[in-house]
Write a protein that holds these residues in place. Structure first.
Motif, PDB file in Angstrom:
ATOM      1  N   ASP B  42      -7.948  51.057  12.360  1.00 12.04           N
ATOM      2  CA  ASP B  42      -8.446  50.279  11.232  1.00 12.04           C
ATOM      3  C   ASP B  42      -8.076  50.970   9.931  1.00 12.04           C
ATOM      4  OD1 ASP B  42      -9.482  47.937  12.132  1.00 12.04           O
ATOM      5  OD2 ASP B  42     -11.555  48.580  12.192  1.00 12.04           O
ATOM      6  N   MET B  43      -7.771  50.151   8.943  1.00 14.02           N
ATOM      7  CA  MET B  43      -7.349  50.643   7.640  1.00 14.02           C
ATOM      8  C   MET B  43      -8.471  50.389   6.633  1.00 14.02           C
ATOM      9  SD  MET B  43      -3.666  49.565   6.126  1.00 14.02           S
ATOM     10  CE  MET B  43      -2.579  50.870   5.587  1.00 14.02           C
ATOM     11  N   ILE B  45      -9.036  50.390   2.252  1.00 18.91           N
ATOM     12  CA  ILE B  45      -8.409  50.542   0.936  1.00 18.91           C
ATOM     13  C   ILE B  45      -9.486  50.487  -0.134  1.00 18.91           C
ATOM     14  CG2 ILE B  45      -6.718  49.577  -0.661  1.00 18.91           C
ATOM     15  CD1 ILE B  45      -5.376  48.206   1.693  1.00 18.91           C
ATOM     16  N   GLY B  47     -11.330  49.469  -3.258  1.00 15.58           N
ATOM     17  CA  GLY B  47     -11.281  48.211  -3.994  1.00 15.58           C
ATOM     18  C   GLY B  47     -11.184  47.002  -3.085  1.00 15.58           C
ATOM     19  N   VAL B  48     -10.868  47.226  -1.799  1.00 13.33           N
ATOM     20  CA  VAL B  48     -10.819  46.116  -0.846  1.00 13.33           C
ATOM     21  C   VAL B  48     -11.931  46.291   0.197  1.00 13.33           C
ATOM     22  CG1 VAL B  48      -9.412  44.842   0.816  1.00 13.33           C
ATOM     23  CG2 VAL B  48      -8.321  45.922  -1.159  1.00 13.33           C
ATOM     24  N   HIS B  49     -11.920  47.449   0.852  1.00 14.53           N
ATOM     25  CA  HIS B  49     -12.873  47.691   1.938  1.00 14.53           C
ATOM     26  C   HIS B  49     -14.017  48.610   1.527  1.00 14.53           C
ATOM     27  CE1 HIS B  49      -8.957  46.807   3.786  1.00 14.53           C
ATOM     28  NE2 HIS B  49      -9.660  46.098   4.626  1.00 14.53           N
ATOM     29  N   PRO B 128      -4.392  52.671  -5.135  1.00 12.16           N
ATOM     30  CA  PRO B 128      -5.715  53.123  -4.665  1.00 12.16           C
ATOM     31  C   PRO B 128      -5.643  53.988  -3.411  1.00 12.16           C
ATOM     32  CG  PRO B 128      -5.304  50.916  -3.876  1.00 12.16           C
ATOM     33  CD  PRO B 128      -4.081  51.311  -4.666  1.00 12.16           C
ATOM     34  N   THR B 130      -5.770  54.871   0.108  1.00 14.71           N
ATOM     35  CA  THR B 130      -5.465  54.005   1.248  1.00 14.71           C
ATOM     36  C   THR B 130      -5.553  54.846   2.514  1.00 14.71           C
ATOM     37  OG1 THR B 130      -3.986  52.741  -0.187  1.00 14.71           O
ATOM     38  CG2 THR B 130      -3.768  52.378   2.172  1.00 14.71           C
ATOM     39  N   ASP B 215     -16.301  41.133  10.495  1.00 15.70           N
ATOM     40  CA  ASP B 215     -15.959  40.007   9.623  1.00 15.70           C
ATOM     41  C   ASP B 215     -17.190  39.173   9.262  1.00 15.70           C
ATOM     42  OD1 ASP B 215     -13.324  40.753   9.776  1.00 15.70           O
ATOM     43  OD2 ASP B 215     -12.765  39.261  11.260  1.00 15.70           O
ATOM     44  N   HIS B 223     -14.217  34.625  17.021  1.00 15.71           N
ATOM     45  CA  HIS B 223     -13.111  35.337  17.674  1.00 15.71           C
ATOM     46  C   HIS B 223     -13.315  35.354  19.194  1.00 15.71           C
ATOM     47  CE1 HIS B 223     -11.868  36.275  13.737  1.00 15.71           C
ATOM     48  NE2 HIS B 223     -12.554  37.394  13.547  1.00 15.71           N
ATOM     49  N   PHE B 323     -13.420  37.657   6.633  1.00 14.67           N
ATOM     50  CA  PHE B 323     -12.702  38.069   5.459  1.00 14.67           C
ATOM     51  C   PHE B 323     -11.225  37.989   5.772  1.00 14.67           C
ATOM     52  CE2 PHE B 323     -10.808  41.025   2.544  1.00 14.67           C
ATOM     53  CZ  PHE B 323     -11.452  40.688   1.372  1.00 14.67           C
ATOM     54  N   ASP B 324     -10.532  37.004   5.198  1.00 16.52           N
ATOM     55  CA  ASP B 324      -9.106  36.860   5.449  1.00 16.52           C
ATOM     56  C   ASP B 324      -8.342  37.450   4.275  1.00 16.52           C
ATOM     57  OD1 ASP B 324      -6.500  36.103   5.819  1.00 16.52           O
ATOM     58  OD2 ASP B 324      -7.033  34.192   6.720  1.00 16.52           O
ATOM     59  N   HIS B 325      -7.684  38.577   4.515  1.00 16.12           N
ATOM     60  CA  HIS B 325      -6.986  39.265   3.424  1.00 16.12           C
ATOM     61  C   HIS B 325      -5.807  38.466   2.899  1.00 16.12           C
ATOM     62  CE1 HIS B 325      -9.294  42.924   3.938  1.00 16.12           C
ATOM     63  NE2 HIS B 325      -9.196  42.728   5.222  1.00 16.12           N
ATOM     64  N   PHE B 326      -5.338  37.495   3.704  1.00 15.60           N
ATOM     65  CA  PHE B 326      -4.148  36.765   3.308  1.00 15.60           C
ATOM     66  C   PHE B 326      -4.446  35.337   2.894  1.00 15.60           C
ATOM     67  CE2 PHE B 326      -2.447  40.335   5.476  1.00 15.60           C
ATOM     68  CZ  PHE B 326      -1.291  40.618   4.767  1.00 15.60           C
ATOM     69  N   ALA B 327      -5.728  34.978   2.845  1.00 10.96           N
ATOM     70  CA  ALA B 327      -6.085  33.622   2.466  1.00 10.96           C
ATOM     71  C   ALA B 327      -5.797  33.403   0.994  1.00 10.96           C
ATOM     72  CB  ALA B 327      -7.554  33.364   2.757  1.00 10.96           C
TER      73      ALA B 327
END
Lengths: 328, 328
Positions: B42-43, B45, B47-49, B128, B130, B215, B223, B323-327
């Motif tokens: 798992d990653m 970042i 500001g994101v996670h 940021p 990462t 999520d 899922h 949470f869809d990072h690419f939506a």
């Protein structure tokens, strides 16, 4: 961009997944078959480890190959990998697809598969593509070749040719100019290293210590020296050079300085290793069997650190001893 | 900053390395003891996670724990991990030291060790922190619990309480206000999840499918439903809530909407799982033995997708299904 994270995983990455154990990337975890593993993890960041305009299929293949090169230097046979990608805010599906194509090409070539990972996106504007790959493989029957183990009196060898990737990068950055075929060759060496997997496997049981040349020949020799508590001397005139690098060398006003630059460049991903003199024939044989050029370039000596030695026996100073991300 | 990459590795990360197999982080690779492994990556970042101002020791521990939580949901016992960090240009040694302290604390708590990785620095201003972590562990004797496998008629359970982390994040972002002890509890649940490792191990052989809630409860149930080819119904009034979340719920004008928000929040890192009704006693026992609260909250049904069901039997729409990072 309409493509969602799950669609990207399903359509672009699931086809790369291992048949068994990766669960078509539908699970959070993978099940690795029972075995002893050698594992390694290397990160690549746009603007640090590759150029932001490098083609993304080649970036993917380089990311795989720098990790496979670590396994090669350990004598291990690669099995699979986990991949984490943080894409820039502006990444498109077409870019990610091109990246996945590069992975697919190299998976076929090296017979490995994707086991899992994480695909996400930066929110900060300007945050660069950040990649992390964990590769794992099976150690050779003779065991893993460690970085530690070089003995005083051992020979020092390196596979392939040295300095090409650094010249390729210099060409891309317009610090050096080359005629067309040489330029393509050098840029290719920078963008697409060749992990010396067959040679690495053949070295297990013979090499006393090994590392892949990523920081630079002298810097990486210094790593072997440091963990082994020994010194390493490398003879500048024995550096194996490609025709393109030889050509460049001829054009330089100061030969020793130029040799030092070649020995300072990183990114060649050749195997640098030590082996006792009674293994010379085995090493030659390993090179022949694996069709890999191998050059004896120096000795392990008493002392500390790695030094480049000129034809006159004096040390040639080498700048940029490795790439230190935290220096300065 | 004078501290170099090698010094940082030697002084801050080498003390975290596994005694055997990690070679004091002096090698490019690690040797994992022969075994079958469950592995996950798992990653995270900034500001994101996680929030850029989150304390770095807690960021490190959360990074570890979100991966341990994946192993917990698979019934696996964690053994070790690989870590890759890309630090912002401006990172100081003190910040990295605090991060390493967090890792050390959780390594002791969960009896795991660092096996290798990569530490590097961004060059782009504003790029940021990462982080990418690959954790591996031993499957339970009864095997790995997969995400796929839920059968029509199975019960659906979840450990612990749901929605706390989302309320904690809302408190940090000043979208919700809480009195002091409740606020600390909720923020703690967001910043420091509790991987349900003992419970996960006890579920192996009983649960037919499992996932950790990252999520959001409904998204993650979705899922399980998707890979299982089934539908899942979760009863809103059965959601296990902490006293702080109950308190918040009482204050909301629309109860069903509020329950839907709790079921939509992510980051709880509880185990959501399915099990046949004849395992109810075993599940209760697993909860008692592992001192983990466990609630039966729904059923696996014919159909597709996961739905939240109100007291009247009607579906309650849940927003932000994961949470869809690419939506968009």
């Amino acid at each position: 961009m309409a493509a969602g994270e799950f669609d990207i995983i399903r359509s672009l990455f699931a086809p790369l997944a291992a048949e068994k154990g990766a669960f078509a990337l539908d699970d959070d975890a993978a099940l690795l078959p029972a075995a002893e593993y050698v594992a390694t993890k290397d990160m690549m960041i746009a603007g640090v480890h590759f150029r932001p305009d490098d083609p993304l299929d080649l970036v993917a293949r380089k990311l795989l190959r720098v990790n496979l090169s670590d396994l090669a230097a350990k004598g291990a046979r690669p099995v699979g990998y986990f991949l984490a990608c943080a894409w820039p805010k502006t990444a498109t599906r077409a870019q990610i697809a091109r990246f996945a194509q590069g992975l697919a090409a190299d998976q076929a070539q090296f017979r490995i598969a994707l086991y899992g990972g994480d695909t996400t996106k930066h929110r900060a504007a300007g945050a660069p593509l950040t990649l992390s790959l964990t590769a794992f493989g099976a150690p050779a029957r003779m065991g893993m070749i460690a970085r530690k183990g070089a003995q005083i009196g051992d020979d020092i060898y390196v596979t392939g040719t040295i300095g090409d990737a650094g010249l390729g990068l210099a060409a891309l950055e317009k610090r050096e100019t080359f005629a067309k075929p040489a330029r393509d060759y050098l840029v290719g060496r920078y963008r697409l290293p060749e992990p010396r997997l067959v040679m690495g496997g053949a070295l297990a049981g013979h090499a006393s210590a090994a590392i892949d040349v990523s920081d630079g020949l002298i810097a990486d020799a210094g790593h072997i020296a440091a963990v082994g508590g020994v010194g390493i001397e490398i003879e500048a005139e024995r550096l194996p050079l490609s025709p393109a690098a030889k050509d460049w060398l001829e054009r330089q006003p100061a030969r020793e300085e130029a040799l030092a630059r070649l020995a300072g460049f990183g990114d060649d991903y050749e195997i640098l290793f030590a082996a006792p003199p009674n293994r010379r024939r085995s090493i030659d044989m390993a090179g022949k069997v694996s069709k890999t050029a191998v050059a004896r370039i120096g000795q392990v000596v008493k002392g500390a650190g790695a030094r480049l030695i000129g034809a006159d026996g004096d040390e040639i100073p080498v700048e940029s001893p490795g790439f230190d991300h935290f220096a300065g």
